[in-house]
Design an enzyme around this catalytic site. Structure first.
Site, short mmCIF file in Angstrom:
data_model
loop_
_atom_site.label_atom_id
_atom_site.label_comp_id
_atom_site.label_asym_id
_atom_site.label_seq_id
_atom_site.Cartn_x
_atom_site.Cartn_y
_atom_site.Cartn_z
N SER A 12 0.63 -1.13 -0.07
CA SER A 12 0.13 -0.07 -0.04
C SER A 12 0.86 1.34 -0.08
O SER A 12 1.65 1.34 -1.02
CB SER A 12 -1.00 -0.19 1.39
OG SER A 12 -1.98 1.06 1.06
N HIS A 120 -7.34 2.74 -2.46
CA HIS A 120 -7.92 1.45 -3.26
C HIS A 120 -9.20 1.29 -3.33
O HIS A 120 -9.61 0.09 -3.44
CB HIS A 120 -7.02 0.19 -2.67
CG HIS A 120 -5.51 0.50 -2.05
ND1 HIS A 120 -4.52 0.76 -2.67
CD2 HIS A 120 -5.15 0.52 -0.97
CE1 HIS A 120 -3.54 1.02 -2.20
NE2 HIS A 120 -3.89 1.04 -1.08
#
Length: 238
Positions: A12, A120
């Site tokens: 991430s 996301h």
């Protein structure tokens, strides 16, 4: 003897750290990029929530989302972290409905996450053009080590592809399971995590039977280097 990784990858937000390690951006530019990304997300990005789901695969979670919430795109799998560990993102009401369904439908644990914004997640793509404009002020260099991209689980094909991948990173899932499997299939036998604790290596452990080294402070750097050199010597001696 110089130690050189076969690959680098970041989970991430950690993908930006991987860019620094691979020489794509200097630390100062990466820090500015992360700050702009956070500011855009907070002021113009999507609102919503995220939750960690333990005990179900990404495909099982996706099926549960479709049953609980027919409206496509309101809740999505944001991170496929490994077997039985998935993160979802979406609007707050959608997350509430889906997590209730997952808790009743077989998930071992459902954990709401404290977040600044739901990354996301497709709606976060609305800040992509602004982020791209800022990245045009930066100089991206060819990586000295292959960087395995979150959005594909494969190395970035070239430096020109990286800014576009970082824009898509806002709205597409983190393919961590694919990333780790790709590296292992190509010979990676030891994973070194840099950070406050062995969080990412905890995910790696669920995916593959590999060596795990954690670097959390200056003292652990020397220990990690000694461990890696010993592993390298053992491989050469075979």
């Amino acid at each position: 003897e110089q130690l050189r990784p076969a690959f680098v990858a970041g989970h991430s937000l950690g993908e930006f750290s991987a860019l620094v390690v691979a020489g794509v951006l200097p630390f100062s530019d990466a820090l500015r990029l992360v700050a702009i990304r956070g500011h855009l997300a907070a002021t113009r990005g999507a609102q919503g929530a995220m939750a960690a789901i333990v005990g179900m695969s990404a495909s099982d979670v996706e099926a549960a989302i479709r049953r609980a919430l027919p409206e496509e795109g309101r809740v999505v799998v944001a991170n496929d972290n490994g077997p039985g560990q998935v993160t979802i993102a979406g609007d707050e009401e959608g997350i509430r409905r889906v997590t209730e369904a997952l808790a009743a439908g077989g998930a071992r644990k459902v954990v709401p996450l404290r977040i600044s914004a739901p990354f996301h997640f497709p709606a976060m793509g609305r800040i992509g053009d602004d982020l791209r404009s800022f990245m045009q002020t930066l100089r991206f260099r060819e990586p000295v080590v292959p960087i395995v991209a979150n959005i594909s689980g494969l190395p970035h094909p070239n430096v020109s592809a990286i800014p576009d991948a970082l824009v898509r990173h806002l709205s597409q899932r983190v393919e961590w399971l694919k990333s780790v499997r790709f590296m292992v299939e190509r010979g990676a036998s030891t994973f070194v995590e840099f950070g406050g604790g062995p969080v990412v290596n905890g995910l790696v452990k669920r995916i593959a039977d590999v060596g795990l080294v954690n670097v959390t402070d200056n003292a652990s750097v020397a220990k990690a280097i000694a461990s890696l050199r010993a592993k390298a010597a053992a491989v050469r001696a075979r």
